[in-house]
Design an enzyme around this catalytic site. Structure first.
Site, short mmCIF file in Angstrom:
data_model
loop_
_atom_site.label_atom_id
_atom_site.label_comp_id
_atom_site.label_asym_id
_atom_site.label_seq_id
_atom_site.Cartn_x
_atom_site.Cartn_y
_atom_site.Cartn_z
N GLY A 198 77.40 88.41 -14.08
CA GLY A 198 78.19 88.11 -12.89
C GLY A 198 79.64 88.29 -13.52
N GLN A 199 80.62 87.73 -12.66
CA GLN A 199 82.12 88.09 -12.92
C GLN A 199 82.35 87.41 -14.18
OE1 GLN A 199 85.08 87.84 -9.70
NE2 GLN A 199 83.51 86.37 -8.70
N ALA A 244 74.57 81.27 -11.45
CA ALA A 244 74.71 80.42 -10.16
C ALA A 244 74.35 81.29 -8.90
CB ALA A 244 76.27 80.16 -10.06
N TYR A 245 74.01 80.38 -8.04
CA TYR A 245 74.08 80.93 -6.58
C TYR A 245 75.31 80.78 -5.93
CZ TYR A 245 71.92 81.73 -2.02
OH TYR A 245 71.52 82.34 -0.59
N THR A 252 82.89 73.89 -9.56
CA THR A 252 83.54 74.59 -8.55
C THR A 252 84.58 73.38 -7.95
OG1 THR A 252 83.42 75.47 -6.34
CG2 THR A 252 81.61 74.36 -6.87
N ASP A 253 85.44 73.87 -7.21
CA ASP A 253 86.43 73.30 -6.51
C ASP A 253 85.67 72.65 -5.35
OD1 ASP A 253 86.26 75.63 -5.49
OD2 ASP A 253 88.50 75.88 -4.67
N TYR A 281 76.44 74.88 -0.61
CA TYR A 281 76.83 75.41 -2.10
C TYR A 281 77.43 74.06 -2.87
CZ TYR A 281 79.55 77.67 -5.47
OH TYR A 281 80.28 78.20 -6.47
N1 LIG Z 1 83.05 83.13 -7.49
C1 LIG Z 1 83.91 82.14 -7.18
O1 LIG Z 1 85.04 82.04 -6.57
C2 LIG Z 1 83.82 80.84 -7.93
C3 LIG Z 1 84.73 79.84 -7.50
C4 LIG Z 1 84.62 78.42 -8.25
C5 LIG Z 1 83.59 78.53 -9.08
N2 LIG Z 1 82.55 79.49 -9.35
C6 LIG Z 1 81.67 79.16 -10.32
O2 LIG Z 1 81.78 79.96 -11.43
C7 LIG Z 1 80.70 80.34 -12.12
C8 LIG Z 1 80.62 81.70 -12.28
O3 LIG Z 1 80.87 82.47 -10.95
P1 LIG Z 1 80.71 84.12 -10.77
O4 LIG Z 1 81.58 84.39 -9.59
O5 LIG Z 1 80.84 84.66 -12.19
O6 LIG Z 1 79.18 84.22 -10.35
P2 LIG Z 1 78.26 85.70 -10.04
O7 LIG Z 1 79.47 86.63 -10.17
O8 LIG Z 1 77.58 85.42 -8.68
O9 LIG Z 1 77.38 85.56 -11.22
C9 LIG Z 1 76.29 84.72 -11.27
C10 LIG Z 1 75.28 85.48 -12.13
O10 LIG Z 1 73.97 84.48 -12.16
C11 LIG Z 1 72.73 85.32 -11.75
N3 LIG Z 1 71.68 84.54 -11.57
C12 LIG Z 1 71.27 84.17 -10.30
N4 LIG Z 1 70.14 83.28 -10.44
C13 LIG Z 1 69.86 83.24 -12.10
C14 LIG Z 1 68.59 82.42 -12.68
N5 LIG Z 1 67.86 82.12 -11.98
N6 LIG Z 1 68.74 82.65 -13.97
C15 LIG Z 1 69.57 83.47 -14.61
N7 LIG Z 1 70.73 84.17 -13.86
C16 LIG Z 1 70.85 83.89 -12.61
C17 LIG Z 1 73.20 86.13 -10.89
O11 LIG Z 1 72.37 87.18 -10.81
P3 LIG Z 1 72.41 87.77 -9.21
O12 LIG Z 1 73.44 88.69 -8.93
O13 LIG Z 1 71.07 88.98 -9.44
O14 LIG Z 1 71.83 86.62 -8.30
C18 LIG Z 1 74.64 86.70 -11.41
O15 LIG Z 1 74.67 87.63 -12.19
C19 LIG Z 1 79.54 79.76 -11.00
O16 LIG Z 1 79.02 78.81 -11.65
C20 LIG Z 1 80.11 79.51 -9.86
O17 LIG Z 1 79.65 78.71 -8.93
C21 LIG Z 1 82.78 80.51 -8.67
#
Ligand SMILES: NC(=O)c1ccc[n+]([C@@H]2O[C@H](COP(=O)([O-])OP(=O)(O)OC[C@H]3O[C@@H](n4cnc5c(N)ncnc54)[C@H](OP(=O)(O)O)[C@@H]3O)[C@@H](O)[C@H]2O)c1
Length: 285
Positions: free
Chosen positions: A11-12, A60-61, A101-102, A125
């Site tokens: 992920g990111q 995460a989802y 998350t916020d 979420y």
């Molecule tokens: N993105 C935002 O704007 C944001 C804002 C606030 C907080 N956050 C938090 O920051 C964190 C990182 O976010 P991100 O944007 O980097 O997330 P992301 O890009 O969606 O990456 C999440 C990764 O987790 C994988 N994953 C899903 N189910 C899994 C499982 N059962 N076992 C192992 N891996 C699994 C996903 O695979 P798939 O893609 O195949 O599902 C994806 O590669 C998360 O906790 C998120 O809630 C994000």
């Protein structure tokens, strides 16, 4: 310290941690194919076999809209799987560094959210992420929970990349100006997490922390800056969020107060505009 396991590594944030630790050999990166964190037994075996001393949970989802129709999967990944990680960390004395998350807040404040503020998530979420936090607190494991907001990176799909593309393709664009927060460059968060780990600062500092870049903006302001830095000419107009009907109520205000993370770990945080400029430079201006 043992090995550091980074879950959700494709992920990111996970990808940025991979970049930030490219000179280190004690970080193990897994995504769902290598380690599905919803499977407690697999998590336990992986931690034992790989002598894991800390887990950075980036899995995460994260699809906020889709979660409204798929609450079971959101809960499985954002809550029950996080409990798996916490239980295993407790069993083997490992530390869980978890990202939240916020969206655990309802966005009705008008001053920055501190860690002790009352949580009140508005959608599936946010609720699932809050349950994940609670599972960690209930497990008794050593932990850090880092809540962040508006994450973007050169990896994955995000607002910054989408706006960069749309402002190149379109003559005009409407972007909401009534939701205010702070963008977070995932590379900045990754570097701070790695610094905390490398200095062993996660020991003895258990707690919830807030992290984003500095400053405040609306999505409209963010889009304007992305357009300007990308050298595009698109005319961006401010609009209200009710012009984009959505099943999820997003927080109108979700600025996070970073005082605690700065004081505890002695970190400096860049302003969001400076971070955005750095990130766009890396994307290849
Ligand atoms: N993105 C935002 O704007 C944001 C804002 C606030 C907080 N956050 C938090 O920051 C964190 C990182 O976010 P991100 O944007 O980097 O997330 P992301 O890009 O969606 O990456 C999440 C990764 O987790 C994988 N994953 C899903 N189910 C899994 C499982 N059962 N076992 C192992 N891996 C699994 C996903 O695979 P798939 O893609 O195949 O599902 C994806 O590669 C998360 O906790 C998120 O809630 C994000």
């Amino acid at each position: 310290m043992g090995n550091i396991l980074v879950t959700g590594a494709n992920g990111q944030l996970g990808s940025e941690i991979r970049v930030a630790t490219s000179d280190k050999d004690n970080y193990i990166f897994t995504d769902v194919e290598e380690l599905d964190i919803t499977n407690l037994e697999k998590v336990r075996n992986f931690v034992v076999q790989n002598r894991v001393g800390a887990i950075v949970n980036c899995a995460a989802y994260t699809n906020v809209d889709k979660a409204e129709e798929d609450a079971i999967t959101a809960d499985l990944i954002n809550h029950q799987a996080v409990r798996n990680l916490a239980v295993v960390c407790k069993e083997f004395g490992a530390t869980l560094i978890h990202i939240s998350t916020d969206y655990v807040f309802d966005g009705t404040k008008n001053t920055p959210y501190v860690e002790e503020d009352v949580t009140s998530p508005q959608g599936v979420y946010g609720k699932s992420k809050l349950e994940g936090e609670r599972a960690i607190l209930n497990s008794g494991c050593e932990y850090l929970i880092v809540r962040t907001s508006w994450l973007y990176s050169s990896f994955g799909t995000n607002f910054a990349k989408t706006m960069r593309r749309l402002t190149a393709e379109k003559d005009t664009l409407n972007v909401v100006f009534d939701q205010v927060g702070t963008p977070t460059y995932a590379a900045d968060l990754a570097n701070i997490l790695v610094s905390i780990i490398e200095k062993n600062q996660y020991k003895g500092n258990a707690g919830i922390y807030h992290f984003s870049n500095e400053g405040v903006c609306s999505w409209y302001d963010f889009a304007i800056e992305i357009r300007n830095l990308s050298g595009n000419a698109c005319d961006i107009k401010p609009c209200h969020s009710n012009e984009f009907p959505s099943k999820v109520k997003r927080p109108n205000y979700s600025v996070l107060d970073k005082t605690k993370i700065k004081k505890t770990f002695g970190v400096e945080i860049s302003h969001w505009k400076e971070a955005l400029e750095r990130s766009l430079y890396l994307y290849g201006k």
